[in-house]
Each structure stands twice: as C-alpha cells, then as structure tokens.
Design an enzyme around this catalytic site. Structure first.
Site, mmCIF file in Angstrom:
data_model
loop_
_atom_site.group_PDB
_atom_site.id
_atom_site.type_symbol
_atom_site.label_atom_id
_atom_site.label_comp_id
_atom_site.label_asym_id
_atom_site.label_seq_id
_atom_site.Cartn_x
_atom_site.Cartn_y
_atom_site.Cartn_z
ATOM 1 C CG MET A 18 -2.126 -0.961 1.026
ATOM 2 S SD MET A 18 -3.438 -0.701 2.244
ATOM 3 C CE MET A 18 -2.652 -1.371 3.718
ATOM 4 C CE1 TYR A 155 -1.627 -5.369 11.808
ATOM 5 C CE2 TYR A 155 -3.868 -6.055 12.318
ATOM 6 C CZ TYR A 155 -2.958 -5.481 11.450
ATOM 7 O OH TYR A 155 -3.378 -5.028 10.224
ATOM 8 C CB THR A 190 -0.116 -5.751 0.576
ATOM 9 O OG1 THR A 190 -0.356 -6.435 1.823
ATOM 10 C CG2 THR A 190 -1.124 -4.628 0.410
ATOM 11 C CB THR A 197 -3.281 -14.949 4.597
ATOM 12 O OG1 THR A 197 -2.970 -14.405 3.301
ATOM 13 C CG2 THR A 197 -3.632 -13.825 5.549
#
Length: 248
Positions: A18, A155, A190, A197
């Site tokens: 990003m 996070y 991204t 993942t």
C-alpha cells in the site's frame, strides 16, 4: 491539474504494498513526495522511476531521531510538509496473548503505534509553518472490530491506538488548520497479507460481501482524497475500506 498540486508529502513504508501505491498515486496527482522505508534498494528504485518529484530516504519509523532527519530532508528538498501518510506497519507473529513474547509485542507497538506518534510529533511544526496540512494514519479494520483470527494482541491494540491518536490530534491541532484522519483497510492484496495468510484471494474473498480482496490503489484513492483540499472539512474520522466486511 492534479488534486495534490503544490502539496509536499511524506509516505512511510513506501517500498512495497500500500505504501508504494500511495506514493505513486500522490506523485501522479502532483505532490512532491519523500518515500521512506528500510528497504533501500526497492525504495530507491521506485523514487528513481517516479522522477524529480520523488526522493527516497532510508528510515526506521520507530526512531524519533530518524523522523527528525526525514523532516529536515523533506523541507530541504521540497519545502514545508503539508501531507503525512503514516503507512508503515507490521503484523507480528500469529499467536495467543499468553504465548506472545515481550519482544514481539514491543516490536509491533514500536512500528505500528509509536511511529505514528513520532511522525505526527515531528511533522506538525512543519505543517503549522505551512499554514496547515493533512495527516492520514493507516490503521486497519482490526482497529474497528475484534475478530476471531486476528493475528495478536499487539496488532489489534496498535490499530485501536492509531484510531484514538488520530482523534486526539485532530481536535488538538484543528485550530492550526491540520486535519487528521484514519483509514481502516480490510483485506488488501499486498505482499504482507500474502506472506501472513499464504492466500491468493480465494478463501478470504469468500467472507467479504463484495466477494473479492481489495487492490492497494483503491486505498490510495482514499488517501489522495483525504490529503487533498476536496476533504477540507473532514477530520478526526475513521474511514473504513473493506468491501462491507465489518458490516457483515
């Protein structure tokens, strides 16, 4: 004319994902941009490709000293800063709270949360000198809603902190003409998401009402809007861009 003609911007984490998309979009819309990242080779290549309106600096966003250097270099190259995109972030280990080490916790907080404080602290005086500016803090849908499967406590905590800091500084420095907003992306394709993942889109896309994963440039268009004078009365707000994920 571009939407950001005359703007001077700093974009962190600009060597991929990003951040790279934000830097490219801001330059395309007329801004002069300092791209920062720890990935020197990739960052320098992107800045060279973007031309004379882009400069790259190696930058550890978790260091206030290095933030001071970034502001000085930006002012030297382009003038007072009017746009800050606090984009740099990390996920950290996917783990439960009890198993998370102190070092891992602090590392995530340093990059995701402390860096946004340092960035705003360092840049605001330059924006005041310019007569105002726009700060865009990149958070996450994890800063709007806790979901099963969130990577870790640090996070999520850092993304909620980004949201709160955004509101505080928007109220505090609104009288100086500085707007501050947070962006909360959902699943965006991204390199970081792919690494975290091991997905190319199929399984995750199935849980998104729009049935697809977002593209980084879709977030960049929102960044551009918030950085531009088109959003001149928008400040202190969360802007969710997630294909209706948090609504479902």
């Amino acid at each position: 004319m571009g939407k950001l003609d005359g703007k001077v911007a700093v974009v962190t984490g600009a060597a991929q994902g990003m951040g790279e998309a934000h830097a490219r979009r801001l330059v395309a819309e007329g801004a002069r941009v300092v791209l920062t990242d720890v990935n020197v080779e990739r960052g320098e290549a992107i800045a060279a490709e973007l031309g004379s309106n882009a400069v790259f600096m190696r930058h550890d966003v978790a260091s206030l000293t290095e933030w001071t250097a970034v502001v000085g270099r930006t002012e030297e190259a382009f003038g007072s800063i009017t746009v800050l995109v606090n984009n740099a972030g990390i996920i950290g280990p996917i783990t439960d709270t009890v198993s998370m080490s102190e070092d891992d916790y602090l590392a995530v907080i340093a990059v995701n949360q402390n860096s946004q404080f340092y960035g705003m602290k360092a840049v605001i005086p330059s924006m005041i000198a310019a007569g105002g500016g726009s700060i865009v803090n990149i958070s996450s849908t994890a800063g709007m809603k806790v979901a099963i499967g969130s990577p870790n406590l640090a996070y999520v905590g850092s993304k909620y902190a980004s949201r709160g800091m955004t509101k505080f500084v928007a109220v505090e420095y609104g009288p100086k003409g500085i707007r501050v907003n947070s962006i909360h992306p959902g699943f965006i394709m991204t390199p970081m998401m792919a690494a975290a993942t091991d997905e190319t889109g199929g399984g995750i896309a199935d849980v998104v009402p729009l049935r697809r994963i977002g593209d980084p440039d879709e977030v960049s268009r929102l960044v551009t809007f918030l950085a531009s004078d088109e959003s001149s009365y928008i400040s202190g707000m969360e802007h969710v861009i997630d294909g209706a994920l948090t609504a479902s």
